[in-house]
Enzyme design. Structure first.
Site, PDB file in Angstrom:
ATOM      1  N   LYS A 259       0.821  -1.196   0.000  1.00 50.94           N
ATOM      2  CA  LYS A 259       0.000   0.000   0.000  1.00 50.94           C
ATOM      3  C   LYS A 259       0.864   1.258   0.000  1.00 50.94           C
ATOM      4  O   LYS A 259       2.035   1.218   0.409  1.00 50.94           O
ATOM      5  CB  LYS A 259      -0.876   0.032   1.267  1.00 50.94           C
ATOM      6  CG  LYS A 259      -1.923  -1.049   1.365  1.00 50.94           C
ATOM      7  CD  LYS A 259      -2.656  -0.945   2.701  1.00 50.94           C
ATOM      8  CE  LYS A 259      -3.702  -2.038   2.842  1.00 50.94           C
ATOM      9  NZ  LYS A 259      -4.858  -1.820   1.966  1.00 50.94           N
ATOM     10  N   ARG A 333     -10.509 -11.195   1.741  1.00 52.77           N
ATOM     11  CA  ARG A 333     -11.474 -12.151   1.184  1.00 52.77           C
ATOM     12  C   ARG A 333     -10.914 -13.572   1.201  1.00 52.77           C
ATOM     13  O   ARG A 333     -11.668 -14.538   1.277  1.00 52.77           O
ATOM     14  CB  ARG A 333     -11.861 -11.720  -0.235  1.00 52.77           C
ATOM     15  CG  ARG A 333     -10.732 -11.731  -1.255  1.00 52.77           C
ATOM     16  CD  ARG A 333     -11.044 -10.888  -2.484  1.00 52.77           C
ATOM     17  NE  ARG A 333     -11.049  -9.461  -2.162  1.00 52.77           N
ATOM     18  CZ  ARG A 333     -11.344  -8.497  -3.025  1.00 52.77           C
ATOM     19  NH1 ARG A 333     -11.646  -8.805  -4.273  1.00 52.77           N
ATOM     20  NH2 ARG A 333     -11.329  -7.238  -2.654  1.00 52.77           N
TER      21      ARG A 333
END
Length: 482
Positions: A259, A333
């Protein structure tokens, strides 16, 4: 803030809190005070801009009275009462009040406990690491009632929700150097004292099981991944249970798909889904609710390292389905997928509800005010939407369909972990990824990436983590019909 119920009215409180309805209609209790004070309250209202709207405050310092606007008597919803309580709490904190007496009409009505709920949660402060400049707000709020013993008993439910929300906030606010995956498993062991059984599946067991998605996410970290099962049995006559699943990324750097550095510090709270499940389990156990509930949280840390999983990797999930990794920052996920599969295989629940700070896309769509709801069951979705509206933890339902699922297609695996193109329908395709692991079980995914945090504070939360979702499930479970 400490809460005490009392039937005794004394003169030694710092302030007495009284209610005024819209258009300055005095409540019965306030009217009696006004007569005793020879109309001082009425005169003060005439000389102010105060109109009794919900959340307005007028302080009459000379008489040690705080007037709070209650709005329209017929519109005192749970969120409105929470807002009023939040403003009362903020006022007591700002005025540095040590003791206050809350006197409202019909306090035997449980809905009035909602004012206390708002006051306690709005004045929450995470200050365990401050060594100076602590606020030291230690107000005791005395609540007038004709039957203190009964009121204290009736307050149990609301107080358990407050405790669950605060637990969620505390866990999600902890820094990742303190709340590692291993430390997380230690900190929740207190739940066993509340009658919750805890099973911790460690890295060795995860490998034996074939939970390769959560294992891959945790490969680059010095701290091992875990799946933790918390089981509460409040109805021994029934074998049915609802499973709550929480994403527990104790820190998410993005892994190899790292990130940007801006706001990366906030990724310590990427385990808020897991914290929410823990808060709910505590709440239900303290209520001694006559239901069965199983909490499942996947704990991992997503870090860049020579051992980290990489874009292009193909992983075989606990369900046996294969996943092509296109972005290692779509890791939540993966963790949830193995946890949902575990729920289906081992718990066989009536329904599965998962909580996750899953996508930035949901924040673009809904901001901080509503969480995204995705479900394969209209019945489950309707009940959750209703509970959201009643509780103030509001949801907005998004669609699921084959077309969105096709956006996850991969030429080399059963599915990819992000969509093509990856910037379209990001929250929906993330939910569709999870949908592939839910099977035929009624399932709902709640994306709390926007609601888990408030940048400037809201009606019942200061700036920071909100504890969203705990109250939602309390109201949902009360109305849920197995």
């Amino acid at each position: 803030m400490q809460i005490k119920f009392t039937e005794i009215i004394k003169d030694n409180y710092d302030y007495t809190i009284l209610g005024v309805y819209e258009n300055n209609k005095l409540s019965q209790t306030t009217s009696k005070f006004d007569k005793d004070l020879k109309g001082i309250i009425t005169k003060s209202l005439k000389n102010s801009s105060f109109k009794g709207k919900a959340g307005e405050i007028l302080i009459i310092h000379s008489e040690k009275i705080i007037l709070t606007g209650l709005g329209n008597a017929g519109e005192l919803t749970t969120p409105t009462l929470n807002k009023i309580g939040g403003i009362i709490g903020t006022t007591l904190k700002r005025e540095k009040v040590s003791t206050a007496l809350l006197m409202l009409d019909n306090f035997e009505d449980k809905k009035n406990f909602e004012i206390i709920y708002g006051a306690k949660l709005k004045t929450y402060k995470f200050d365990k690491y401050l060594t100076k400049d602590k606020e030291n707000f230690n107000c005791t709020l005395f609540v007038h009632t004709e039957n203190p013993t009964k009121s204290k008993e009736d307050f149990t439910e609301i107080n358990s929700i407050i405790d669950g929300v605060i637990t969620t906030r505390n866990l999600a606010t902890e820094p990742s150097n303190i709340l590692t995956t291993t430390e997380f498993t230690k900190q929740i062991k207190y739940l066993s004292k509340l009658g919750i059984s805890i099973e911790i599946i460690d890295e060795k067991q995860l490998k034996k099981m074939g939970a390769n998605l959560i294992l891959a996410v945790g490969k680059g970290s010095a701290y091992p991944p875990y799946i933790v099962i918390m089981k509460y049995t409040g109805n021994k006559k029934s074998k049915k249970t609802i499973a709550l699943v929480g994403k527990g990324l104790c820190f998410d750097s993005g892994g190899i798909s790292i990130k940007p550095s801006a706001h990366m510090d906030e990724m310590k709270s990427d385990m808020t889904g897991a914290a929410t499940v823990v808060g709910i389990m505590e709440m239900i156990a303290k209520q001694k609710a006559k239901i069965n509930l199983t909490g499942i949280i996947g704990l991992a840390e997503n870090m860049p390292d020579g051992a980290s999983y990489k874009p292009g990797d193909i992983l075989t999930s606990l369900s046996g389905q294969t996943v092509e990794v296109l972005n290692t920052d779509a890791e939540g996920r993966l963790v949830l997928a193995d946890c949902i599969t575990y729920a289906n295989q081992k718990v066989k629940p009536t329904a599965i509800i998962d909580f996750a700070t899953l996508t930035g896309a949901i924040m673009i769509a809904l901001g901080e005010y509503k969480a995204g709801l995705f479900t394969n069951s209209d019945n489950l979705g309707t009940k959750l939407l209703t509970a959201g509206n009643e509780s103030g933890d509001e949801l907005w339902q998004f669609p699921l369909s084959k077309k969105y699922n096709e956006m996850l297609s991969s030429p080399v695996a059963d599915m990819a972990n992000i969509s093509h193109p990856d910037r379209l329908a990001g929250s929906i395709t993330a939910a569709e990824f999870l949908h592939n692991f839910a099977g035929d079980t009624p399932w709902a995914h709640i994306d709390i990436a926007g609601t888990a945090w408030t940048t400037s504070g809201n009606d019942i939360s200061p700036k920071g983590l909100t504890g969203f979702g705990v109250r939602l499930i309390n109201d949902f479970l009360k109305n849920f019909n197995e």
